[in-house]
Design a protein around this motif. Structure first.
Motif, PDB file in Angstrom:
ATOM      1  N   LEU A  32       0.853  -1.180   0.000  1.00 45.00           N
ATOM      2  CA  LEU A  32       0.000   0.000   0.000  1.00 45.00           C
ATOM      3  C   LEU A  32       0.895   1.239   0.000  1.00 45.00           C
ATOM      4  CD1 LEU A  32      -3.040   0.750   0.158  1.00 45.00           C
ATOM      5  CD2 LEU A  32      -2.779   0.844   2.638  1.00 45.00           C
ATOM      6  N   SER A  33       0.796   2.035  -1.060  1.00 43.71           N
ATOM      7  CA  SER A  33       1.688   3.188  -1.195  1.00 43.71           C
ATOM      8  C   SER A  33       1.402   4.264  -0.162  1.00 43.71           C
ATOM      9  CB  SER A  33       1.580   3.780  -2.605  1.00 43.71           C
ATOM     10  OG  SER A  33       0.249   4.185  -2.881  1.00 43.71           O
ATOM     11  N   VAL A  34       0.159   4.384   0.272  1.00 50.52           N
ATOM     12  CA  VAL A  34      -0.207   5.387   1.270  1.00 50.52           C
ATOM     13  C   VAL A  34      -1.474   4.918   1.971  1.00 50.52           C
ATOM     14  CG1 VAL A  34      -1.591   6.717  -0.377  1.00 50.52           C
ATOM     15  CG2 VAL A  34      -0.677   7.837   1.652  1.00 50.52           C
ATOM     16  N   ILE A  35      -1.560   5.168   3.268  1.00 51.55           N
ATOM     17  CA  ILE A  35      -2.785   4.858   4.003  1.00 51.55           C
ATOM     18  C   ILE A  35      -3.760   6.003   3.768  1.00 51.55           C
ATOM     19  CG2 ILE A  35      -3.787   4.480   6.279  1.00 51.55           C
ATOM     20  CD1 ILE A  35      -1.137   3.232   7.101  1.00 51.55           C
ATOM     21  N   PRO A  36      -4.851   5.739   3.075  1.00 44.36           N
ATOM     22  CA  PRO A  36      -5.725   6.839   2.643  1.00 44.36           C
ATOM     23  C   PRO A  36      -6.616   7.367   3.749  1.00 44.36           C
ATOM     24  CG  PRO A  36      -6.649   4.740   1.959  1.00 44.36           C
ATOM     25  CD  PRO A  36      -5.332   4.417   2.626  1.00 44.36           C
ATOM     26  N   ALA A  37      -7.183   8.525   3.497  1.00 39.91           N
ATOM     27  CA  ALA A  37      -8.095   9.145   4.467  1.00 39.91           C
ATOM     28  C   ALA A  37      -9.363   8.314   4.645  1.00 39.91           C
ATOM     29  CB  ALA A  37      -8.458  10.560   4.011  1.00 39.91           C
ATOM     30  N   GLU A  38      -9.655   7.411   3.671  1.00 36.72           N
ATOM     31  CA  GLU A  38     -10.845   6.558   3.785  1.00 36.72           C
ATOM     32  C   GLU A  38     -10.708   5.508   4.879  1.00 36.72           C
ATOM     33  OE1 GLU A  38     -10.753   7.900  -0.533  1.00 36.72           O
ATOM     34  OE2 GLU A  38      -9.316   7.214   0.959  1.00 36.72           O
ATOM     35  N   GLU A  39      -9.473   5.305   5.378  1.00 35.37           N
ATOM     36  CA  GLU A  39      -9.271   4.282   6.406  1.00 35.37           C
ATOM     37  C   GLU A  39     -10.162   4.576   7.613  1.00 35.37           C
ATOM     38  OE1 GLU A  39      -8.798   1.511   8.683  1.00 35.37           O
ATOM     39  OE2 GLU A  39      -7.526   1.293   6.896  1.00 35.37           O
ATOM     40  N   PRO A  40     -11.097   3.650   7.933  1.00 34.17           N
ATOM     41  CA  PRO A  40     -12.073   3.957   8.987  1.00 34.17           C
ATOM     42  C   PRO A  40     -11.648   3.589  10.397  1.00 34.17           C
ATOM     43  CG  PRO A  40     -12.683   1.922   7.873  1.00 34.17           C
ATOM     44  CD  PRO A  40     -11.424   2.404   7.215  1.00 34.17           C
ATOM     45  N   HIS A  41     -10.639   2.739  10.536  1.00 34.99           N
ATOM     46  CA  HIS A  41     -10.375   2.125  11.836  1.00 34.99           C
ATOM     47  C   HIS A  41      -9.108   2.624  12.511  1.00 34.99           C
ATOM     48  CE1 HIS A  41     -13.108  -1.274  10.303  1.00 34.99           C
ATOM     49  NE2 HIS A  41     -13.735  -0.661  11.293  1.00 34.99           N
ATOM     50  N   THR A  42      -8.870   3.906  12.493  1.00 37.11           N
ATOM     51  CA  THR A  42      -7.737   4.460  13.213  1.00 37.11           C
ATOM     52  C   THR A  42      -7.985   5.923  13.542  1.00 37.11           C
ATOM     53  OG1 THR A  42      -5.320   4.730  13.185  1.00 37.11           O
ATOM     54  CG2 THR A  42      -6.466   5.187  11.134  1.00 37.11           C
ATOM     55  N   ALA A  43      -7.396   6.374  14.644  1.00 37.65           N
ATOM     56  CA  ALA A  43      -7.327   7.815  14.918  1.00 37.65           C
ATOM     57  C   ALA A  43      -6.132   8.374  14.148  1.00 37.65           C
ATOM     58  CB  ALA A  43      -7.195   8.068  16.419  1.00 37.65           C
ATOM     59  N   TRP A  44      -6.014   9.694  14.105  1.00 38.33           N
ATOM     60  CA  TRP A  44      -5.012  10.325  13.239  1.00 38.33           C
ATOM     61  C   TRP A  44      -4.211  11.377  13.994  1.00 38.33           C
ATOM     62  CZ3 TRP A  44      -4.690   8.336   8.341  1.00 38.33           C
ATOM     63  CH2 TRP A  44      -5.789   7.591   7.899  1.00 38.33           C
ATOM     64  N   VAL A  45      -3.020  11.633  13.501  1.00 36.01           N
ATOM     65  CA  VAL A  45      -2.210  12.737  14.010  1.00 36.01           C
ATOM     66  C   VAL A  45      -1.637  13.487  12.808  1.00 36.01           C
ATOM     67  CG1 VAL A  45      -0.145  11.268  14.232  1.00 36.01           C
ATOM     68  CG2 VAL A  45      -0.296  13.411  15.514  1.00 36.01           C
ATOM     69  N   MET A  46      -1.688  14.801  12.873  1.00 37.41           N
ATOM     70  CA  MET A  46      -1.205  15.622  11.762  1.00 37.41           C
ATOM     71  C   MET A  46       0.314  15.737  11.829  1.00 37.41           C
ATOM     72  SD  MET A  46      -2.317  19.502  10.669  1.00 37.41           S
ATOM     73  CE  MET A  46      -3.990  18.955  10.297  1.00 37.41           C
ATOM     74  N   VAL A  47       0.953  15.528  10.685  1.00 35.46           N
ATOM     75  CA  VAL A  47       2.401  15.656  10.571  1.00 35.46           C
ATOM     76  C   VAL A  47       2.722  17.061  10.092  1.00 35.46           C
ATOM     77  CG1 VAL A  47       4.488  14.715   9.511  1.00 35.46           C
ATOM     78  CG2 VAL A  47       2.552  13.206  10.014  1.00 35.46           C
ATOM     79  N   PRO A  96       5.304  16.664   6.345  1.00 38.28           N
ATOM     80  CA  PRO A  96       5.239  15.332   5.731  1.00 38.28           C
ATOM     81  C   PRO A  96       6.256  15.174   4.612  1.00 38.28           C
ATOM     82  CG  PRO A  96       3.420  16.701   4.964  1.00 38.28           C
ATOM     83  CD  PRO A  96       4.124  17.477   6.037  1.00 38.28           C
ATOM     84  N   ARG A  97       6.638  13.934   4.350  1.00 37.17           N
ATOM     85  CA  ARG A  97       7.539  13.652   3.240  1.00 37.17           C
ATOM     86  C   ARG A  97       6.835  13.930   1.919  1.00 37.17           C
ATOM     87  NH1 ARG A  97      10.000   7.759   5.092  1.00 37.17           N
ATOM     88  NH2 ARG A  97      11.019   8.473   7.032  1.00 37.17           N
ATOM     89  N   ALA A  98       7.636  14.138   0.894  1.00 41.56           N
ATOM     90  CA  ALA A  98       7.080  14.413  -0.428  1.00 41.56           C
ATOM     91  C   ALA A  98       6.188  13.256  -0.873  1.00 41.56           C
ATOM     92  CB  ALA A  98       8.217  14.619  -1.428  1.00 41.56           C
ATOM     93  N   GLY A  99       4.985  13.578  -1.314  1.00 43.13           N
ATOM     94  CA  GLY A  99       4.054  12.571  -1.789  1.00 43.13           C
ATOM     95  C   GLY A  99       3.270  11.883  -0.692  1.00 43.13           C
ATOM     96  N   GLN A 100       3.539  12.229   0.575  1.00 38.79           N
ATOM     97  CA  GLN A 100       2.832  11.615   1.682  1.00 38.79           C
ATOM     98  C   GLN A 100       1.781  12.577   2.238  1.00 38.79           C
ATOM     99  OE1 GLN A 100       3.320   8.342   2.917  1.00 38.79           O
ATOM    100  NE2 GLN A 100       4.428   8.230   0.984  1.00 38.79           N
ATOM    101  N   PRO A 101       0.659  12.043   2.761  1.00 35.02           N
ATOM    102  CA  PRO A 101      -0.388  12.924   3.296  1.00 35.02           C
ATOM    103  C   PRO A 101       0.060  13.588   4.589  1.00 35.02           C
ATOM    104  CG  PRO A 101      -0.906  10.626   3.735  1.00 35.02           C
ATOM    105  CD  PRO A 101       0.298  10.618   2.838  1.00 35.02           C
ATOM    106  N   SER A 102      -0.643  14.629   4.960  1.00 27.79           N
ATOM    107  CA  SER A 102      -0.289  15.360   6.181  1.00 27.79           C
ATOM    108  C   SER A 102      -0.776  14.644   7.433  1.00 27.79           C
ATOM    109  CB  SER A 102      -0.891  16.776   6.137  1.00 27.79           C
ATOM    110  OG  SER A 102      -2.299  16.709   5.996  1.00 27.79           O
ATOM    111  N   ASN A 103      -1.684  13.683   7.298  1.00 29.35           N
ATOM    112  CA  ASN A 103      -2.163  12.919   8.443  1.00 29.35           C
ATOM    113  C   ASN A 103      -1.623  11.497   8.388  1.00 29.35           C
ATOM    114  OD1 ASN A 103      -3.587  14.989   9.566  1.00 29.35           O
ATOM    115  ND2 ASN A 103      -5.592  14.321   8.821  1.00 29.35           N
TER     116      ASN A 103
END
Length: 539
Positions: free
Chosen positions: A279-294, A297-304
């Motif tokens: 999996l190249s990136v864990i998408p925002a659609e992922e329902p089963h986790t809490a999040w922390v803002m980075v 972020p690395r290039a091409g990676q999401p901010s969460n």
């Protein structure tokens, strides 16, 4: 040829059924009759929910596109058995564990160059295999277990969620193989999360609480793994097409090797396990986790990024993140997508305020380059639904409780350090030894659980709950310090003078601790005397 029909054969453990396991069809159609998934093995329970039950339900019935549509499904109280039945009729060949062309969640004919197989314990994180040797394992790699088809199916989907990283066997037909193996494999996707799963009073409620509202519905081209073309040995790094693809992600290429036992029954002792899609990136659609803002972020990676569970830290201590359903915390932590949705449904009056919501948190701590499982973190706690809206009184109380507990933990650790100074002993490093603050938090945990359960039943009694918590926590904090104070050596009474003129003595350390506890929790309420109550009232 062996055959195991996952639709009709019992293999899914549930609570409240006449038998320990039920079929996939019964787990869905009779979900309102079952208490929930059995959690004896939480890794497998999460995998069954994500890899099989939810994707079948979403693919058969579609995803709700509005809160009203979600509430309509909730009000029905059960899943439409005819819809699910028709879904399985058209796809019965896709749910055969040992199918010759498209075995469920596997690759038919998968093999290595030397036709090697591995013990089936490779699929079980708690079993000994290779350099993964759990401390209390009852078996060695030379004694792999014999798995029934039902057990093998559960282990298979769990491996697709939680498998360790590092070197995997090289499969024939995979052009990425080098020297008979593939390297650089990450842990399976769910192992990269701090899993947060909302649970209801029945399996049906659990299904609904884990059903996200998606305005646009299922994305074009998004489908579960059993609807795709038969899997092949080769793999690639790619993003998930959509929610169905994400939930049924095939992180490993696997082939179960069925065998015949002495009594003629089918067992699984050996397996072929190779690298799968990354999996190249864990998408925002992922329902089963809490999040922390980075922040950067690395290039091409999401901010969460997913918020991982911390070993040895009770989930209630991270209450601020779980309850951050609208705005992030000061540490840029946000709740899971599903708990945020529950907050909205509650705020709109579409869920009852006395809903018996529980939150299952599961995570794995990997070690040695993520090639072994060091620890499995598991917790199940009640969560008052009235605490999810951002401006509610129960939410404010729970955040206050978590903050007070953290302050008391620090105060208890300072007491231990001060006693050691009084005896001319070096303070314990923060990451070594059993500190008094850790003991105190352990003692506070049952109190917090009682508070959560009470607010769940009676969310309007916040003031009484607050007073009861303060009284119980105060008694607990003072009682936790007694053994350490009583065990202090005689020289602690005399103490010593520090260079700055400050005295380190046992009586001062105890007084400071008691003062800090009072500052955190407030002083006990003074009991009224008989004269203050009135002459005719009992004291």
């Amino acid at each position: 040829m062996s055959r195991f029909d996952l639709i009709r054969e019992p293999w899914i453990p549930v609570e409240g059924a006449e038998t320990p396991d039920v079929s996939l069809l019964d787990a869905l159609v009779q979900a309102h009759e079952f208490g929930g998934l059995a959690l004896a093995d939480p890794l497998q329970a999460v995998a069954l929910l994500r890899q099989v039950l939810l994707p079948v339900l979403f693919d058969a019935t579609g995803l709700p596109t509005s809160e009203d549509e979600w509430a309509e499904r909730w009000s029905r109280g059960k899943i439409d058995g005819e819809v699910v039945g028709r879904y399985f009729e058209k796809r019965s060949d896709r749910f055969d564990l040992f199918h010759s062309v498209q075995p469920f969640a596997q690759v038919a004919g998968l093999r290595t160059e030397k036709n090697e197989t591995k013990p089936v314990s490779l699929l079980l994180p708690s079993a000994a295999t290779g350099n993964n040797v759990p401390l209390f394992s009852a078996r060695t790699e030379a004694e792999p277990p014999d798995l029934t088809p039902a057990q093998a199916a559960r282990a298979l989907v769990a491996a697709q969620c939680w498998d360790t990283a590092a070197i995997k066997s090289g499969a024939v037909g995979d052009e990425n193989v080098r020297g008979g193996k593939t390297t650089g494999n990450p842990v399976a996707p769910v192992g990269q999360l701090g899993v947060v799963v909302p649970l209801g009073a029945t399996l049906f409620e659990t299904f609904m609480l884990n059903t996200p509202i998606v305005r646009q519905g299922v994305k074009p081209g998004d489908q579960p793994q059993w609807m795709a073309s038969p899997a092949r040995p080769e793999w690639k790094t790619r993003p998930a097409t959509g929610l169905l693809d994400l939930l049924t992600w095939q992180a490993r290429r696997v082939r179960l090797v069925p065998d015949e036992d002495a009594d003629g029954s089918v067992v699984v002792r050996r397996v072929v396990l190779a690298a799968g899609d990354r999996l190249s990136v864990i998408p925002a659609e992922e329902p089963h986790t809490a999040w922390v803002m980075v922040k950067k972020p690395r290039a091409g990676q999401p901010s969460n990024r997913p918020l991982l569970h911390r070993p040895g830290r009770e989930p209630w201590r991270g209450m601020a993140a779980l309850l951050a359903t609208k705005e992030p915390t000061a540490g840029n932590e946000s709740s899971s997508r599903l708990l945020g949705q529950v907050a909205i449904l509650c705020d709109e009056g579409l869920l009852p305020t006395d809903l018996r919501l529980q939150v299952l948190t599961v995570g794995i701590q990997y070690g040695n380059q993520s090639a072994v499982v060091e620890d499995v973190m598991l917790d199940l706690m009640p969560l008052p639904i009235a605490a999810l809206p951002p401006d509610s009184e129960p939410r404010r109380l729970l955040l206050q409780v978590a903050d007070q507990a953290e302050q008391m933990r620090i105060a208890a650790n300072q007491l231990g350090d001060e006693i050691r100074r009084a005896t001319r002993t070096e303070a314990l490093p923060w990451d070594k030894g059993q500190r008094l603050g850790d003991t105190l938090v352990h003692e506070l945990t049952p109190l917090v659980r009682r508070l959560l359960a009470g607010l769940q039943r009676e969310p309007d009694r916040v003031d009484e709950a607050n007073q009861a918590w303060r009284a119980a926590a105060r008694a607990c904090a003072l009682a936790a310090a007694e053994p350490l104070l009583n065990a202090a050596p005689p020289q602690a009474f005399f103490g010593r003078e520090a260079q700055n003129g400050w005295a380190h003595r046992l009586n001062l350390a105890e007084a400071q601790y008691r003062g800090r506890v009072a500052d955190i929790l407030g002083y006990p309420r003074k009991q009224k005397t008989r004269s203050e109550l009135g002459s005719g009232a009992p004291a």
